[in-house]
Write a protein that holds these residues in place. Structure first.
Motif, PDB file in Angstrom:
ATOM      1  N   ILE A 151      59.587  39.552   7.184  1.00 49.24           N
ATOM      2  CA  ILE A 151      58.920  39.922   5.937  1.00 49.24           C
ATOM      3  C   ILE A 151      59.679  41.067   5.286  1.00 49.24           C
ATOM      4  O   ILE A 151      59.963  42.075   5.935  1.00 49.24           O
ATOM      5  CB  ILE A 151      57.465  40.349   6.204  1.00 49.24           C
ATOM      6  CG1 ILE A 151      56.689  39.195   6.853  1.00 49.24           C
ATOM      7  CG2 ILE A 151      56.783  40.810   4.916  1.00 49.24           C
ATOM      8  CD1 ILE A 151      55.377  39.615   7.477  1.00 49.24           C
ATOM      9  N   THR A 152      60.026  40.915   4.016  1.00 54.28           N
ATOM     10  CA  THR A 152      60.673  41.999   3.281  1.00 54.28           C
ATOM     11  C   THR A 152      59.697  42.586   2.283  1.00 54.28           C
ATOM     12  O   THR A 152      58.863  41.873   1.706  1.00 54.28           O
ATOM     13  CB  THR A 152      61.938  41.520   2.546  1.00 54.28           C
ATOM     14  OG1 THR A 152      61.570  40.627   1.490  1.00 54.28           O
ATOM     15  CG2 THR A 152      62.904  40.830   3.495  1.00 54.28           C
ATOM     16  N   ILE A 153      59.811  43.891   2.067  1.00 50.95           N
ATOM     17  CA  ILE A 153      58.909  44.614   1.168  1.00 50.95           C
ATOM     18  C   ILE A 153      59.753  45.576   0.345  1.00 50.95           C
ATOM     19  O   ILE A 153      60.414  46.459   0.904  1.00 50.95           O
ATOM     20  CB  ILE A 153      57.818  45.350   1.960  1.00 50.95           C
ATOM     21  CG1 ILE A 153      57.039  44.348   2.823  1.00 50.95           C
ATOM     22  CG2 ILE A 153      56.879  46.094   1.010  1.00 50.95           C
ATOM     23  CD1 ILE A 153      56.145  44.959   3.868  1.00 50.95           C
ATOM     24  N   ASN A 154      59.753  45.389  -0.964  1.00 48.62           N
ATOM     25  CA  ASN A 154      60.590  46.177  -1.853  1.00 48.62           C
ATOM     26  C   ASN A 154      59.813  46.604  -3.086  1.00 48.62           C
ATOM     27  O   ASN A 154      58.732  46.081  -3.376  1.00 48.62           O
ATOM     28  CB  ASN A 154      61.814  45.359  -2.293  1.00 48.62           C
ATOM     29  CG  ASN A 154      62.773  45.100  -1.143  1.00 48.62           C
ATOM     30  OD1 ASN A 154      63.488  45.991  -0.702  1.00 48.62           O
ATOM     31  ND2 ASN A 154      62.787  43.868  -0.642  1.00 48.62           N
ATOM     32  N   THR A 155      60.389  47.546  -3.816  1.00 48.88           N
ATOM     33  CA  THR A 155      59.814  48.019  -5.077  1.00 48.88           C
ATOM     34  C   THR A 155      60.837  47.842  -6.189  1.00 48.88           C
ATOM     35  O   THR A 155      62.009  48.177  -6.011  1.00 48.88           O
ATOM     36  CB  THR A 155      59.408  49.502  -4.971  1.00 48.88           C
ATOM     37  OG1 THR A 155      58.302  49.621  -4.073  1.00 48.88           O
ATOM     38  CG2 THR A 155      59.012  50.078  -6.316  1.00 48.88           C
ATOM     39  N   VAL A 156      60.388  47.318  -7.319  1.00 48.58           N
ATOM     40  CA  VAL A 156      61.208  47.226  -8.520  1.00 48.58           C
ATOM     41  C   VAL A 156      60.743  48.322  -9.480  1.00 48.58           C
ATOM     42  O   VAL A 156      59.546  48.502  -9.696  1.00 48.58           O
ATOM     43  CB  VAL A 156      61.080  45.845  -9.190  1.00 48.58           C
ATOM     44  CG1 VAL A 156      61.850  45.815 -10.508  1.00 48.58           C
ATOM     45  CG2 VAL A 156      61.585  44.757  -8.252  1.00 48.58           C
ATOM     46  N   TYR A 201      64.989  37.135  -7.278  1.00 53.06           N
ATOM     47  CA  TYR A 201      65.999  37.352  -6.241  1.00 53.06           C
ATOM     48  C   TYR A 201      65.365  37.935  -4.981  1.00 53.06           C
ATOM     49  O   TYR A 201      65.614  37.457  -3.862  1.00 53.06           O
ATOM     50  CB  TYR A 201      67.101  38.284  -6.736  1.00 53.06           C
ATOM     51  CG  TYR A 201      67.979  38.774  -5.614  1.00 53.06           C
ATOM     52  CD1 TYR A 201      68.833  37.893  -4.945  1.00 53.06           C
ATOM     53  CD2 TYR A 201      67.919  40.099  -5.179  1.00 53.06           C
ATOM     54  CE1 TYR A 201      69.613  38.330  -3.879  1.00 53.06           C
ATOM     55  CE2 TYR A 201      68.693  40.539  -4.112  1.00 53.06           C
ATOM     56  CZ  TYR A 201      69.536  39.646  -3.470  1.00 53.06           C
ATOM     57  OH  TYR A 201      70.287  40.079  -2.405  1.00 53.06           O
ATOM     58  N   LEU A 202      64.535  38.956  -5.139  1.00 53.33           N
ATOM     59  CA  LEU A 202      63.920  39.603  -3.970  1.00 53.33           C
ATOM     60  C   LEU A 202      63.001  38.643  -3.217  1.00 53.33           C
ATOM     61  O   LEU A 202      62.823  38.776  -2.009  1.00 53.33           O
ATOM     62  CB  LEU A 202      63.157  40.851  -4.397  1.00 53.33           C
ATOM     63  CG  LEU A 202      64.016  42.009  -4.907  1.00 53.33           C
ATOM     64  CD1 LEU A 202      63.133  43.124  -5.455  1.00 53.33           C
ATOM     65  CD2 LEU A 202      64.928  42.544  -3.800  1.00 53.33           C
ATOM     66  N   THR A 244      65.358  45.091   2.226  1.00 58.76           N
ATOM     67  CA  THR A 244      63.967  45.509   2.422  1.00 58.76           C
ATOM     68  C   THR A 244      63.882  47.031   2.439  1.00 58.76           C
ATOM     69  O   THR A 244      64.854  47.718   2.765  1.00 58.76           O
ATOM     70  CB  THR A 244      63.369  44.900   3.712  1.00 58.76           C
ATOM     71  OG1 THR A 244      61.939  45.075   3.696  1.00 58.76           O
ATOM     72  CG2 THR A 244      63.962  45.497   4.968  1.00 58.76           C
ATOM     73  N   GLY A 245      62.740  47.541   2.035  1.00 63.95           N
ATOM     74  CA  GLY A 245      62.531  48.984   1.984  1.00 63.95           C
ATOM     75  C   GLY A 245      63.281  49.672   0.871  1.00 63.95           C
ATOM     76  O   GLY A 245      63.528  50.873   0.933  1.00 63.95           O
ATOM     77  N   GLN A 246      63.606  48.927  -0.194  1.00 62.51           N
ATOM     78  CA  GLN A 246      64.404  49.479  -1.279  1.00 62.51           C
ATOM     79  C   GLN A 246      63.597  49.629  -2.560  1.00 62.51           C
ATOM     80  O   GLN A 246      62.673  48.861  -2.820  1.00 62.51           O
ATOM     81  CB  GLN A 246      65.605  48.571  -1.556  1.00 62.51           C
ATOM     82  CG  GLN A 246      66.486  48.309  -0.350  1.00 62.51           C
ATOM     83  CD  GLN A 246      67.011  49.586   0.267  1.00 62.51           C
ATOM     84  OE1 GLN A 246      67.636  50.409  -0.416  1.00 62.51           O
ATOM     85  NE2 GLN A 246      66.755  49.784   1.553  1.00 62.51           N
ATOM     86  N   MET A 247      63.989  50.622  -3.379  1.00 60.01           N
ATOM     87  CA  MET A 247      63.526  50.703  -4.753  1.00 60.01           C
ATOM     88  C   MET A 247      64.712  50.360  -5.639  1.00 60.01           C
ATOM     89  O   MET A 247      65.724  51.049  -5.616  1.00 60.01           O
ATOM     90  CB  MET A 247      62.989  52.076  -5.133  1.00 60.01           C
ATOM     91  CG  MET A 247      62.403  52.094  -6.552  1.00 60.01           C
ATOM     92  SD  MET A 247      62.075  53.741  -7.216  1.00 60.01           S
ATOM     93  CE  MET A 247      60.922  54.396  -6.022  1.00 60.01           C
ATOM     94  N   ILE A 248      64.590  49.277  -6.387  1.00 56.27           N
ATOM     95  CA  ILE A 248      65.690  48.789  -7.212  1.00 56.27           C
ATOM     96  C   ILE A 248      65.350  49.038  -8.675  1.00 56.27           C
ATOM     97  O   ILE A 248      64.373  48.518  -9.206  1.00 56.27           O
ATOM     98  CB  ILE A 248      65.954  47.295  -6.952  1.00 56.27           C
ATOM     99  CG1 ILE A 248      66.304  47.101  -5.467  1.00 56.27           C
ATOM    100  CG2 ILE A 248      67.063  46.779  -7.860  1.00 56.27           C
ATOM    101  CD1 ILE A 248      66.462  45.678  -5.048  1.00 56.27           C
ATOM    102  N   ALA A 249      66.177  49.858  -9.329  1.00 53.88           N
ATOM    103  CA  ALA A 249      65.965  50.178 -10.734  1.00 53.88           C
ATOM    104  C   ALA A 249      66.613  49.118 -11.618  1.00 53.88           C
ATOM    105  O   ALA A 249      67.751  48.722 -11.390  1.00 53.88           O
ATOM    106  CB  ALA A 249      66.564  51.549 -11.058  1.00 53.88           C
TER     107      ALA A 249
END
Length: 246
Positions: free
Chosen positions: A181-186, A224-225, A234-239
């Motif tokens: 499971i991946t968890i990210n923030t845009v 994409y995510l 995973t665990g990233q904030m992508i601007a």
């Protein structure tokens, strides 16, 4: 990326009646996902999103409800799981952005933002993660916002909530990475509303790219995510902001 790479998956997108939420719901449908479409009050807008989703040849479910209310989220989750069995992709897009000087803010103002922008992420994650763990695959995609991360003038609760979302993203990503499971923030920059046909010149001039973003720019990053290709992100904030710094 395979255009139907997510065939048979199910996504829940909160606040998907318009703008970024609608574009995201349609993007995931285009990739083969069934989509649970959520709105708090504008049923007509949600119906428009559903029509666009179903035009991509997938199934949909209307799940009206205020994401700031625990009972509403429980009802939405029950309906989604009853219809589709499992929700594989959660996009926490719904938020509130009231503007009020901090010293004029009430407890209700504070909690009204926190419940939608932060606590709802906790609640949807708890509702849908068990199915992802069982399947050994899942995606949670949260939203921050360039202004919120910088510090929102007269928007203390949204800045605090979005920093909380970022912290929750990092914590859950480490806990569930071994489960597939991946968890990210845009973190979107300045995005033109869908009902606007032209950029605000003053705002566009402050962006290195020279133009404001559009809802599809954010939806494409979410796509994409959510994809298999992003399994190691995973665990990233992508601007996504045209070169503006966060």
């Amino acid at each position: 990326m395979n255009n139907r790479a997510l065939e048979g998956k199910t996504a829940f997108v909160s606040g998907s009646g318009q703008n970024i939420g609608r574009a995201t719901a349609v993007q995931l449908a285009r990739m083969g996902c069934n989509v649970v479409v959520n709105g708090s009050s504008n049923f007509a807008a949600v119906e428009e999103t559903v029509a666009a989703v179903e035009a991509e040849g997938v199934a949909s479910l209307i799940a009206m409800g205020d994401m700031g209310e625990e009972d509403a989220i429980r009802t939405i989750a029950d309906a989604a799981l009853s219809r589709f069995g499992r929700v594989d992709i959660v996009v926490n897009n719904a938020t509130r952005r009231p503007h009020k000087p901090f010293l004029e803010m009430t407890e209700d103002d504070w909690h009204g933002v926190m419940d939608v922008a932060l606590t709802a992420v906790f609640r949807t994650s708890q509702a849908f993660l068990p199915g992802m763990v069982e399947a050994g695959w899942g995606r949670i995609i949260n939203f921050a916002g360039m202004k919120a991360i910088k510090g929102y003038n007269e928007g203390a609760p949204i800045s605090a909530a979005k920093h909380g979302v970022w912290g929750l993203t990092k914590a859950l990503s480490t806990e569930f990475a071994s489960k597939g499971i991946t968890i990210n923030t845009v973190s979107p920059g300045q995005i033109r509303k869908d009902n606007k046909t032209e950029d605000d010149p003053a705002r566009a001039a402050r962006i290195p790219a020279g133009v404001m973003g559009q809802s599809q720019d954010i939806a494409s990053m979410v796509g994409y995510l959510a994809s298999h290709e992003a399994h190691f992100v995973t665990g990233q904030m992508i601007a996504v902001n045209g070169g503006e710094t966060t």
